[in-house]
Design a protein around this motif. Structure first.
Motif, short mmCIF file in Angstrom:
data_model
loop_
_atom_site.label_atom_id
_atom_site.label_comp_id
_atom_site.label_asym_id
_atom_site.label_seq_id
_atom_site.Cartn_x
_atom_site.Cartn_y
_atom_site.Cartn_z
N ALA A 195 46.67 35.29 28.73
CA ALA A 195 47.63 36.15 29.44
C ALA A 195 46.89 37.08 30.39
O ALA A 195 47.34 37.34 31.51
CB ALA A 195 48.45 36.95 28.43
N PHE A 196 45.72 37.57 29.95
CA PHE A 196 44.92 38.44 30.83
C PHE A 196 44.46 37.68 32.08
O PHE A 196 44.52 38.18 33.20
CB PHE A 196 43.70 38.98 30.08
N VAL A 197 44.00 36.43 31.86
CA VAL A 197 43.51 35.63 32.98
C VAL A 197 44.64 35.36 33.97
O VAL A 197 44.47 35.48 35.19
CB VAL A 197 42.87 34.31 32.47
N ALA A 198 45.82 35.04 33.44
CA ALA A 198 46.97 34.77 34.31
C ALA A 198 47.36 36.03 35.08
O ALA A 198 47.62 35.98 36.29
CB ALA A 198 48.14 34.28 33.47
N ALA A 199 47.37 37.16 34.38
CA ALA A 199 47.75 38.42 35.04
C ALA A 199 46.74 38.78 36.12
O ALA A 199 47.12 39.23 37.21
CB ALA A 199 47.83 39.53 34.00
N ALA A 200 45.46 38.55 35.84
CA ALA A 200 44.42 38.89 36.81
C ALA A 200 44.57 38.06 38.07
O ALA A 200 44.39 38.56 39.19
CB ALA A 200 43.03 38.68 36.19
N TYR A 215 41.49 39.32 42.49
CA TYR A 215 40.15 39.84 42.22
C TYR A 215 39.64 40.63 43.40
O TYR A 215 40.13 40.40 44.50
CB TYR A 215 39.21 38.68 41.87
N PRO A 216 38.67 41.56 43.20
CA PRO A 216 38.08 41.95 41.92
C PRO A 216 39.05 42.73 41.03
O PRO A 216 39.93 43.43 41.52
CB PRO A 216 36.90 42.83 42.34
N ILE A 217 38.78 42.59 39.73
CA ILE A 217 39.61 43.21 38.69
C ILE A 217 38.73 44.19 37.91
O ILE A 217 37.52 43.97 37.76
CB ILE A 217 40.11 42.08 37.74
N LEU A 218 39.34 45.24 37.42
CA LEU A 218 38.59 46.17 36.58
C LEU A 218 39.19 46.14 35.17
O LEU A 218 40.38 46.35 35.00
CB LEU A 218 38.68 47.59 37.16
N VAL A 219 38.33 45.81 34.19
CA VAL A 219 38.75 45.89 32.79
C VAL A 219 38.47 47.32 32.33
O VAL A 219 37.38 47.85 32.56
CB VAL A 219 37.94 44.91 31.91
N LYS A 220 39.46 47.99 31.75
CA LYS A 220 39.29 49.38 31.32
C LYS A 220 39.75 49.54 29.87
O LYS A 220 40.60 48.80 29.40
CB LYS A 220 40.11 50.33 32.20
N GLN A 276 34.51 39.85 39.18
CA GLN A 276 34.71 39.30 40.53
C GLN A 276 35.48 37.99 40.53
O GLN A 276 36.12 37.66 41.51
CB GLN A 276 33.34 39.08 41.21
N GLN A 277 35.37 37.23 39.43
CA GLN A 277 36.01 35.90 39.42
C GLN A 277 36.51 35.56 38.02
O GLN A 277 35.96 36.04 37.02
CB GLN A 277 35.04 34.84 39.91
N ALA A 278 37.54 34.70 38.00
CA ALA A 278 38.26 34.39 36.77
C ALA A 278 37.34 33.95 35.64
O ALA A 278 37.53 34.33 34.49
CB ALA A 278 39.32 33.32 37.05
N GLN A 279 36.33 33.14 35.97
CA GLN A 279 35.51 32.58 34.89
C GLN A 279 34.74 33.66 34.12
O GLN A 279 34.34 33.43 33.00
CB GLN A 279 34.55 31.52 35.44
N ASP A 280 34.56 34.84 34.71
CA ASP A 280 33.81 35.90 34.03
C ASP A 280 34.71 36.83 33.20
O ASP A 280 34.21 37.71 32.50
CB ASP A 280 33.04 36.75 35.05
N GLU A 285 43.14 46.75 35.76
CA GLU A 285 43.58 47.39 36.99
C GLU A 285 42.99 46.63 38.15
O GLU A 285 41.88 46.10 38.04
CB GLU A 285 43.08 48.86 37.07
N LYS A 286 43.70 46.63 39.27
CA LYS A 286 43.09 46.09 40.49
C LYS A 286 41.89 46.97 40.78
O LYS A 286 41.96 48.20 40.69
CB LYS A 286 44.09 46.15 41.63
N TYR A 287 40.76 46.34 41.10
CA TYR A 287 39.57 47.13 41.42
C TYR A 287 39.62 47.50 42.90
O TYR A 287 39.64 46.64 43.77
CB TYR A 287 38.30 46.33 41.11
N ILE A 288 39.72 48.78 43.15
CA ILE A 288 39.84 49.24 44.53
C ILE A 288 38.45 49.46 45.11
O ILE A 288 37.72 50.35 44.68
CB ILE A 288 40.70 50.52 44.60
N GLU A 289 38.10 48.61 46.07
CA GLU A 289 36.78 48.73 46.67
C GLU A 289 36.84 49.81 47.73
O GLU A 289 37.91 50.08 48.27
CB GLU A 289 36.36 47.38 47.24
N SER A 290 35.74 50.39 48.02
CA SER A 290 35.70 51.48 48.98
C SER A 290 36.74 52.54 48.63
O SER A 290 37.68 52.81 49.39
CB SER A 290 35.94 50.95 50.39
#
Ligand code: ADP
Ligand code: ADP
Ligand code: MG
Length: 504
Positions: A144-149, A154-159, A173-177, A201-206
């Protein structure tokens, strides 16, 4: 002031800061200390002191039963938790209140409501405060996490839901990780917080980290005290904070202030708190979390608003109305805080524990130093290795940066390695001067910021101290160009190039 005596349930610079406020308000201070802190500054400054146990925080500064027992024995009528340690522990707040002590902070309910990042996100969405796009289902499995991500992108932040101090966070950075990141974040969060729940969370770059200080009384009054820019971070931990943010425009500043007030009202918040936001490069902002306590970086707000946050905490805890309205509060000039740490930047920022032979803080107009240590203390492995917070205030940002660089150049720490050179390199960087530093900046420019030469050897340090001692000076503070004025004696200032002060 209705309070007679306050239990200060903390140590170090924050305990010293609270004792100072107590003194101004005519409140007696009862400090606690662990076995290794018997000679600590906060113990010297408090009106009464109580030994509560061994150095390990679990046996002393994190022990709720001992804190309550001391408060009773000392006849305290209120407790200030500071930050760190038990400050965000709702059980401690509840236990204190149940023992008849006034908690100088928000209610246990408000602390619980904001204590879980996921529960707080839900509350904030209901209150119309924008949150980072994310995924937070309690019963979700890795699939479910992979589908949601994949949906979020990506990039995704696990918190970590129970997170703090940058722990339990993984950028993916990518689903396989993702499965591996989920597993390691759960492990780290379980160890650190006893709660292994994670969310995405969506990883907000910059991104910029901009937080709003709020203050609320028990009569429904809520104000914000403007923002602090805290984007100079290493591994999601703050290094330099300032106010105002060089990044915000007036419209965004006003919107964020209003959102922070709405966030506080949504949980019936009372006392001082901080609503943390992440701001993307377009100026869109999203709620990150609310810290239900005084914050390490509160002095920059005090400098630009002219208000004393700790005294105000006592006043609203005593049931007073806020002594001002939103329109009475303004931001003037510019303040910057640097966290001076005993750590070795060149060695992966490893804490540099050991004796602090000499600590001479900088002095001068617009310079404030909040510290819990003094010359002769030992930086212990048991606690945060922060030596001091150096805060400067000046008419504008350029002048504040200049003042901070000068202040750091005149800060003397002998016997331990510090991050002083690293801070100076960061302040001297053109990106910092232009206000361009985002939350990635430090980690991605580490090579340029870490001092090239290794710090002065212990032998040189001891020789330095001895040299000054033999000269019979009352102050060992070296000044810019000390090498030449010391010309008649052996001067390690001139040989240890990396330590020469006032260097550009
Ligand atoms: P802030 O946003 O105020 O910097 P942090 O979450 O980084 O908040 O934590 C505040 C401070 O509290 C830290 O700098 C550290 O000194 C201290 N701290 C955090 N967690 C702990 C802990 N578990 N034990 C002791 N001190 C802690
Ligand atoms: P903590 O409880 O550890 O303080 P926060 O949620 O406040 O956790 O985040 C700490 C830091 O991590 C932020 O200041 C920011 O630099 C970074 N961060 C957190 N969430 C995001 C996100 N969604 N995108 C990018 N950076 C983030
Ligand atoms: Mg945070």
């Amino acid at each position: 002031m209705i309070f007679r005596k306050c239990l200060i349930a903390n140590r170090g610079e924050i305990a010293v800061r609270i004792i100072r406020a107590c003194r101004e308000l005519g409140i007696q201070s009862a400090a606690v200390y662990s076995e290794v802190d018997a000679h600590a500054l906060h113990v010297q400054q408090a009106d009464e002191v109580y030994l509560i146990g061994a150095a390990s925080p679990a046996e002393s500064y994190l022990n709720i039963d001992k804190m309550i027992a001391v408060a009773r024995a000392a006849g305290c009528d209120c407790v200030h938790p500071g930050y760190g340690f038990l400050s965000e522990n709702a059980d401690f707040a509840a236990a204190a209140t149940a023992s008849g002590l006034t908690w100088v902070g928000p209610s246990a309910d408000a602390m619980r409501a904001m204590g879980s990042k996921t529960a707080a996100r839900t509350l904030m969405q209901q209150a119309g405060v924008p949150v980072v796009p994310g995924f937070q289902r309690e019963d979700a499995d890795d699939e479910a996490f992979v589908a949601a991500a994949a949906n979020i992108g990506y990039p995704i932040l696990v918190k970590a839901a129970g997170g703090g101090g940058g722990k339990g966070m993984r950028v993916v950075q990518q689903a396989q990780d993702l499965p591996e990141a989920l597993a390691s974040a759960r492990r780290e969060a379980g160890n650190a917080f006893g709660d292994s729940r994670v969310f995405l969370e969506k990883y907000i770059e910059s991104a910029h980290h901009v937080e709003i200080q709020v203050l609320a009384d028990t009569h429904g009054g809520v104000v914000h005290l403007f923002e602090r820019e805290c984007s100079s971070q290493r591994r999601h931990q703050k290094i330099i904070e300032e106010s105002p943010s060089p990044f915000l425009d007036e419209v965004t500043r006003a919107k964020m202030g209003a959102a922070a007030v709405a966030a506080a009202q949504a949980v019936g918040y009372v006392n001082a708190g901080t609503v943390e936001f992440i701001v993307n490069s377009e100026g869109a902002f999203y709620f990150l979390e609310m810290n239900t306590r005084l914050q390490v970086e509160h002095p920059v707000t005090e400098m630009v608003t002219g208000l004393d946050l700790v005294k105000l905490q006592f006043q609203v805890a005593a049931g007073d109305h806020l002594p001002f309205k939103q329109e009475d509060i303004s931001q003037r000039g510019h303040a910057i805080e640097c966290r001076l740490y005993a750590e070795d930047a060149a060695n992966n920022f490893l804490p540099a524990v050991g004796p602090l032979l000499q600590f001479i803080p900088p002095l001068g107009p617009g310079i404030r130093v909040d510290t819990g240590v003094q010359s002769g203390d030992v930086i212990s492995i048991h606690y945060d290795p922060m030596i001091a917070k150096i805060i400067v205030y000046a008419v504008d940002r350029t002048a504040a940066i200049q003042r901070m660089r000068t202040a750091l150049s005149q800060t003397v720490t002998l016997g331990t390695i510090t991050n002083r050179e690293f801070l100076m390199a960061l302040l001297a960087h053109p990106a910092f001067a232009s206000g361009d530093v985002d939350t990635h900046f430090v980690d991605s420019h580490l090579d340029a910021l870490i001092p090239a030469s290794s710090p002065m050897s212990d032998t040189a340090l001891i020789a330095a101290a001895l040299g000054d001692f033999l000269r019979g000076e009352t102050s060992v503070q070296p000044v810019a160009g000390a090498a030449s004025t010391n010309g008649d004696l052996y001067s390690p200032w001139s040989v240890a190039d990396s330590f020469r002060l006032g260097k550009r």
